[in-house]
Design a protein around this motif. Sequence first.
Motif, PDB file in Angstrom:
ATOM      1  N   MET A   1       0.814  -1.225   0.000  1.00 27.69           N
ATOM      2  CA  MET A   1       0.000   0.000   0.000  1.00 27.69           C
ATOM      3  C   MET A   1       0.844   1.269   0.000  1.00 27.69           C
ATOM      4  SD  MET A   1      -3.139  -1.220   2.455  1.00 27.69           S
ATOM      5  CE  MET A   1      -3.799   0.425   2.574  1.00 27.69           C
ATOM      6  N   PRO A   2       1.776   1.454   0.941  1.00 23.30           N
ATOM      7  CA  PRO A   2       2.564   2.684   0.879  1.00 23.30           C
ATOM      8  C   PRO A   2       3.510   2.703  -0.317  1.00 23.30           C
ATOM      9  CG  PRO A   2       3.360   1.280   2.655  1.00 23.30           C
ATOM     10  CD  PRO A   2       2.088   0.658   2.131  1.00 23.30           C
TER      11      PRO A   2
ATOM     12  N   GLY B   1      -4.512   7.959  -2.535  1.00 27.19           N
ATOM     13  CA  GLY B   1      -3.133   7.716  -2.136  1.00 27.19           C
ATOM     14  C   GLY B   1      -2.146   8.542  -2.929  1.00 27.19           C
TER      15      GLY B   1
ATOM     16  N   ALA C   1       3.905   8.946   4.218  1.00 27.82           N
ATOM     17  CA  ALA C   1       3.463   7.551   4.161  1.00 27.82           C
ATOM     18  C   ALA C   1       2.861   7.078   5.482  1.00 27.82           C
ATOM     19  CB  ALA C   1       4.627   6.647   3.758  1.00 27.82           C
TER      20      ALA C   1
ATOM     21  N   ILE D   1      -1.022   5.946   5.714  1.00 29.89           N
ATOM     22  CA  ILE D   1      -1.360   4.540   5.935  1.00 29.89           C
ATOM     23  C   ILE D   1      -2.042   4.355   7.285  1.00 29.89           C
ATOM     24  CG2 ILE D   1      -0.392   2.232   6.261  1.00 29.89           C
ATOM     25  CD1 ILE D   1      -0.607   3.171   3.312  1.00 29.89           C
TER      26      ILE D   1
ATOM     27  N   VAL E   1      -5.546   2.578   7.458  1.00 31.56           N
ATOM     28  CA  VAL E   1      -5.759   1.388   8.284  1.00 31.56           C
ATOM     29  C   VAL E   1      -6.854   1.640   9.320  1.00 31.56           C
ATOM     30  CG1 VAL E   1      -4.681  -0.170   9.957  1.00 31.56           C
ATOM     31  CG2 VAL E   1      -3.465   0.437   7.867  1.00 31.56           C
TER      32      VAL E   1
END
Length: 147
Positions: A16-17, A86, A95, A99, A103
């Motif tokens: 994801m990041p 993103g 980041a 994230i 999350v």
Amino acid sequence: MLFFWLSLAFVAGMMMPLQAGVNSTLALHSQGAIWASFISFLIGTLVLFAVVVGMRFDWPLLSDLKQAPWWAWTGGFMGALFVTTGVFLAPRIGAATMIALFVAGQLITSVILDHLGWATFPQLDITLGRMLGVVFLLVGVVLIRFY
């Protein structure tokens, strides 16, 4: 086998990041976040098409697809919104904060989805432990963002 699935989830989470950073870099060279997101999805579509053809998966039947509820077709929209968000956020908030917030949103929604047992998820009640997990995660978001 459970270890494999847990490891796969962890590795996918690691992407994801990385994906946000890669796509944000692409945005610098492709006239912005929307184009970068489009290119990302185009490449992903081509890769998945190659997998489907290469592994000789059966094509879905139109009659089966017609039976899917309307909301089952919204995943692509959600993915596009997630990827594009993103791309926009990575260079603006970093980041870790990005994230952490992703999350937190995912965990809160997941606890609700589990509680409802909606859209193929097994029904799992909201418990004190789950609620504490959400609270601790939100505390973690604050710590990551402000300290």
